[in-house]
Design a protein around this motif. Structure first.
Motif: not given
Length: 374
Positions: A9-13, A15-22, A31-42
């Motif tokens: 789950s990821f915003p605009p959801d 919930n706790g999982v979405a908020h923590c992932a964001l 911190r200068g790192h390079a994240p990429l998020v993979v999440a279900p389509a909205i």
């Protein structure tokens, strides 16, 4: 580090999982790192802004009976995204469907995986089907055993995982935005609109779903001089509006609007017994509001009974009512609990817990290097 965050789950959801992932993605960028998020389509009409890094959306379908939750479908995009990002670490946020595929992809690519335990699947099995706890734990154990490291959000969650045979578990709690959630946002005009006769404003914030057991507020909302306020949405809302006829239902709220509501409460009540952490308890504490919560799961780590609020036996509407009533006539006690709660969470920033997470990534990478050298 190059990190792929695979999240159910990821915003605009909301919930706790979405908020923590964001928050994790934001901190990695900071911190200068390079994240990429993979999440279900909205859904097509849902906003997808304010995200600090690239997001790959994989095909998904709404969960039957709970359309706010979307379940990822099998797709080659996940493995392709991990490969294209040249990931050093794969971060699995509450792995269940998409996260399991992320774990398999990481294994095929020879990448370390850090799995974050956030959802009490066994508790959900009890709530929704009345059985299946053993099967839920078998799935949890299978998924998390494959990870290089599992991160538990609370002491209770860590003990549950270890008791059910999950290896390599460490504690990783959640941060709270103490700049957004603060006592100074208390709004007397809002309070008058919610409780025009000066009632004690007792609030719940969260999803309105069966496992949250919000109906336990029924006896509290019937107390004289008490106004119940329910913030959130979900499949249980129609039934709850019937069960809590005197309560004000505000629907889903976010951002400064939500923070203003939190600060304007007199007492915050959380009712669900299946929380692995319970972020809304921290947000209430940051807002200077005393808390009533079940003595189970994440709240055991958060609420100091008799100092920042009250812990009560789970699933008992009468004890929730009595706990609220014990504070109703004592503004000084509520103020003391609220001030102590604010003091307790002031050091629990997302930056602090984010740095701890980066340390765990570094430990996992060092362990992989040591294993190769051996």
């Amino acid at each position: 580090m190059r990190v792929v965050i695979v999240t159910e789950s990821f915003p605009p959801d909301v919930n706790g999982v979405a908020h923590c992932a964001l928050q994790t993605a934001r901190h990695l960028v900071d911190r200068g790192h390079a994240p990429l998020v993979v999440a279900p389509a909205i859904a097509d009409d849902a906003p997808d802004g304010g995200v600090p890094c690239p997001v790959v959306r994989v095909p998904s379908l709404p969960l039957p009976g709970y359309p706010q939750v979307r379940v990822a479908l099998p797709s080659r995009r996940l493995a392709a995204a991990i490969t294209a990002h040249r990931a050093d670490v794969v971060h699995l946020a509450s792995p269940f469907v998409l996260g399991v595929r992320g774990m398999a992809a990481a294994a095929r690519l020879g990448l370390p995986a850090v799995a974050v335990y956030q959802t009490d699947l066994a508790g959900y099995a009890r709530t929704y089907v009345g059985a299946g706890e053993a099967a839920a734990w078998r799935r949890i154990r299978s998924v998390h055993t494959a990870a290089d490291l599992t991160l538990a959000p609370s002491g209770a969650a860590l003990r549950d995982l270890e008791a059910h045979g999950v290896p390599r578990v460490r504690l990783w709690p959640r941060g709270v935005d103490t700049a957004r959630f603060r006592p100074g946002l208390r709004d007397e005009a809002l309070r008058r609109s919610l409780a025009p006769n000066g009632e004690l404003v007792v609030g719940y914030v969260g999803r309105l779903a069966p496992e949250k057991q919000v109906e336990l507020l029924s006896e509290t909302c019937e107390l004289p001089g008490v106004r119940g306020v329910v913030v959130g949405d979900g499949p249980s809302r129609p039934a709850l509006e019937q069960a809590l006829p005197g309560a004000v239902f505000l629907g889903r709220r976010t951002g400064e609007d939500l923070a203003r509501i939190f600060a304007s409460l007199d007492v915050f009540v959380h009712t669900g017994p299946f929380e692995t952490f319970c972020q809304t308890v921290q947000e209430a504490m940051a807002s200077g509001v005393p808390v009533v919560a079940p003595a189970a799961g994440g709240p055991l780590d958060l609420v100091a009974h008799g100092r920042t609020g009250l812990l009560v036996p789970p699933r008992d509407a009468a004890v929730v009512r009595d706990a609220v009533w014990s504070m109703a006539a004592d503004p000084a006690l509520r103020a003391a609990y609220g001030a102590a709660g604010r003091t307790t969470v002031e050091g629990r920033t997302w930056a602090a817990v984010g740095d701890r997470l980066i340390g765990y990534y570094a430990d996992v990478l060092a362990g992989r290097r040591t294993a190769v050298a051996a």
